[in-house]
Design a protein around this motif. Structure first.
Motif, PDB file in Angstrom:
ATOM      1  N   LYS A 196       3.733   7.467  -3.634  1.00 49.90           N
ATOM      2  CA  LYS A 196       4.176   6.082  -3.771  1.00 49.90           C
ATOM      3  C   LYS A 196       5.706   5.997  -3.727  1.00 49.90           C
ATOM      4  O   LYS A 196       6.268   5.112  -3.062  1.00 49.90           O
ATOM      5  CB  LYS A 196       3.657   5.493  -5.088  1.00 49.90           C
ATOM      6  N   GLN A 197       6.372   6.913  -4.406  1.00 45.25           N
ATOM      7  CA  GLN A 197       7.836   6.925  -4.397  1.00 45.25           C
ATOM      8  C   GLN A 197       8.377   7.154  -2.991  1.00 45.25           C
ATOM      9  O   GLN A 197       9.323   6.487  -2.550  1.00 45.25           O
ATOM     10  CB  GLN A 197       8.351   8.019  -5.334  1.00 45.25           C
ATOM     11  N   ARG A 198       7.753   8.085  -2.273  1.00 44.86           N
ATOM     12  CA  ARG A 198       8.240   8.404  -0.925  1.00 44.86           C
ATOM     13  C   ARG A 198       7.942   7.279   0.061  1.00 44.86           C
ATOM     14  O   ARG A 198       8.674   7.078   1.036  1.00 44.86           O
ATOM     15  CB  ARG A 198       7.622   9.715  -0.445  1.00 44.86           C
ATOM     16  N   GLN A 199       6.856   6.550  -0.161  1.00 42.61           N
ATOM     17  CA  GLN A 199       6.572   5.396   0.686  1.00 42.61           C
ATOM     18  C   GLN A 199       7.687   4.365   0.573  1.00 42.61           C
ATOM     19  O   GLN A 199       8.055   3.717   1.554  1.00 42.61           O
ATOM     20  CB  GLN A 199       5.231   4.776   0.296  1.00 42.61           C
ATOM     21  N   GLU A 200       8.230   4.224  -0.614  1.00 46.21           N
ATOM     22  CA  GLU A 200       9.327   3.279  -0.828  1.00 46.21           C
ATOM     23  C   GLU A 200      10.637   3.821  -0.269  1.00 46.21           C
ATOM     24  O   GLU A 200      11.421   3.081   0.330  1.00 46.21           O
ATOM     25  CB  GLU A 200       9.464   2.989  -2.321  1.00 46.21           C
ATOM     26  N   GLU A 201      10.873   5.113  -0.437  1.00 45.63           N
ATOM     27  CA  GLU A 201      12.134   5.722  -0.002  1.00 45.63           C
ATOM     28  C   GLU A 201      12.195   5.917   1.511  1.00 45.63           C
ATOM     29  O   GLU A 201      13.274   5.847   2.112  1.00 45.63           O
ATOM     30  CB  GLU A 201      12.330   7.075  -0.691  1.00 45.63           C
ATOM     31  N   LEU A 202      11.047   6.180   2.120  1.00 46.37           N
ATOM     32  CA  LEU A 202      11.000   6.478   3.559  1.00 46.37           C
ATOM     33  C   LEU A 202      10.253   5.390   4.317  1.00 46.37           C
ATOM     34  O   LEU A 202       9.575   5.656   5.309  1.00 46.37           O
ATOM     35  CB  LEU A 202      10.331   7.832   3.798  1.00 46.37           C
ATOM     36  N   ARG A 203      10.395   4.183   3.846  1.00 48.33           N
ATOM     37  CA  ARG A 203       9.701   3.061   4.474  1.00 48.33           C
ATOM     38  C   ARG A 203      10.027   2.998   5.972  1.00 48.33           C
ATOM     39  O   ARG A 203      11.188   2.986   6.359  1.00 48.33           O
ATOM     40  CB  ARG A 203      10.098   1.747   3.799  1.00 48.33           C
ATOM     41  N   GLY A 204       8.982   2.993   6.799  1.00 50.44           N
ATOM     42  CA  GLY A 204       9.187   2.915   8.243  1.00 50.44           C
ATOM     43  C   GLY A 204       9.214   4.259   8.939  1.00 50.44           C
ATOM     44  O   GLY A 204       9.059   4.325  10.157  1.00 50.44           O
ATOM     45  N   THR A 205       9.411   5.343   8.194  1.00 51.51           N
ATOM     46  CA  THR A 205       9.468   6.670   8.822  1.00 51.51           C
ATOM     47  C   THR A 205       8.418   7.639   8.285  1.00 51.51           C
ATOM     48  O   THR A 205       8.044   8.590   8.977  1.00 51.51           O
ATOM     49  CB  THR A 205      10.860   7.307   8.640  1.00 51.51           C
ATOM     50  N   LEU A 206       7.932   7.420   7.068  1.00 54.91           N
ATOM     51  CA  LEU A 206       6.998   8.359   6.468  1.00 54.91           C
ATOM     52  C   LEU A 206       5.722   8.496   7.289  1.00 54.91           C
ATOM     53  O   LEU A 206       5.231   9.611   7.502  1.00 54.91           O
ATOM     54  CB  LEU A 206       6.649   7.932   5.041  1.00 54.91           C
TER      55      LEU A 206
END
Length: 373
Positions: A301-311
């Motif tokens: 969930k944290q990485r979805q927010e931090e890497l929005r558009g690239t994850l």
């Protein structure tokens, strides 16, 4: 109007998950915005044993609560599985019968899903489980196979076996990389023959870490054959773990093994991470002080927010690379019917399944499409 269809579910005893019971019950009529799914097949691995072993403490039994007679909810739990299902009835205006989905399901023949009023796209939809923490939302997502970027009909069995495990490995590798591996240059991985372990080892090798796999004597040949462990040691050879700055990633749930690895590495141990529970017989006791428990959904969930558009693109690329190699890792074995499911579960719960076989199962008899109960 009541349904004439019946459902069969497998329940495990909470006190001893190797003991099971098959329960048969009528399927109720659908309410508005509900869909009835026939569970075509599902993957079964040590991951599902972990769900059952942690059913109460991690609330896995709360995803599909037991509904039965007096005392059943306290005695039994339903094992969650990842599977592919066909929608046989729908009372949702945007979801049609005949559509196929992939997601988190009970070990059963059928399941009713209440579709959330928000979050529906051509690729996926959600169900609501307001009684569970927000970080469990990843389990509430159902992928519509026609719009699923990770679905390949030629690899459907492999997907059910690897997809949930793979993302645990992926996000653990990502987490440790973001932490610069806590200064370690190598990683010691227990239960090295398990799918979560060797997927993580494969990713760690790509990141330049030296990988050391710990496994039982009977699995040494398989683990070596994978080709991405720099060294493979049995649990009797812990004294050969090199004295170098290392991470310890525990996938076994064995507290006694963790203490031995801690003693062997001493000040060279930079971080100990506990991830899974491959051996339920070793689950009691306490881990050495300082052991970190890694639970993938919050980090995801944290990485979805931090890497929005690239994850998503990073995940698609990694998944494609793994599926191109998966045939070298395991062979899919398909079995049907309650008897085969029972035998496979009992063997798996006792940690006796061969590491090079991946089980894809269905509760229905392959010939009739019905349970033999």
């Amino acid at each position: 109007m009541a349904s004439s269809q019946t459902n069969v579910e497998m329940w495990v005893e909470q006190a001893d998950i190797s003991k099971i019971a098959f329960k048969k019950a009528p399927i109720r009529a659908l309410d508005e915005n509900e869909i009835l799914c026939r569970i075509d097949s599902f993957g079964l691995s040590a991951n599902n044993v972990t769900y059952a072993a942690l059913g109460k403490s991690f609330r896995y039994f709360e995803f599909f609560p037991v509904v039965g007679g007096k005392g059943d909810a306290a005695k039994y739990g339903k094992v969650p599985v990842w599977g592919v299902a066909t929608i046989t009835k729908s009372r949702h205006p945007s979801i049609k019968t005949g559509e196929r989905i992939y997601g988190y399901l009970p070990l059963a023949q059928y399941h009713i899903i209440k579709v959330s009023p928000s979050g529906l796209t051509p690729s996926f939809f959600y169900t609501l489980r307001d009684h569970l923490p927000e970080d469990r939302k990843v389990y509430n997502q159902y992928f519509r196979v026609t719009g699923d970027p990770f679905y390949d009909p030629k690899k459907e069995g492999e997907m059910m076996l690897f997809r949930p495990l793979y993302w645990t490995s992926f996000f653990l590798s990502d987490y440790l990389n973001e932490k610069k591996h806590f200064g370690a240059k190598s990683v010691v991985i227990s239960s090295a023959s398990s799918k979560t372990s060797f997927c993580f080892a494969w990713m760690s090798k790509q990141r330049g870490l030296s990988t050391i796999g710990l496994t039982s004597q009977g699995n040494v040949a398989f683990v070596k054959s994978l080709g991405f462990y720099d060294s493979v040691l049995t649990y009797e050879q812990l004294g050969q773990i090199p004295a170098q700055d290392s991470l310890y990633v525990d996938m076994s749930g064995s507290k006694s093994l963790a203490r031995k690895v801690h003693d062997q590495l001493g000040s060279n141990l930079k971080r100990a991470i506990s991830v899974g529970l491959a051996n339920t017989g070793e689950s009691r006791g306490t881990f050495p002080e300082g052991t970190e428990l890694f639970f993938a959904p919050p980090w995801m969930k944290q990485r979805q927010e931090e890497l929005r558009g690239t994850l998503l693109q990073l995940m698609i690329k990694s998944w494609a690379e793994a599926m191109a190699k998966v045939d070298d890792w395991v062979k899919v074995k398909r079995l049907s019917g309650t008897e085969n499911v029972a035998k496979t579960w009992e063997t798996m719960a006792k940690g006796r399944t061969p590491p090079d076989i991946g089980y894809v199962l269905t509760l229905s008899d392959s010939a009739t499409g019905q349970s033999k109960l």
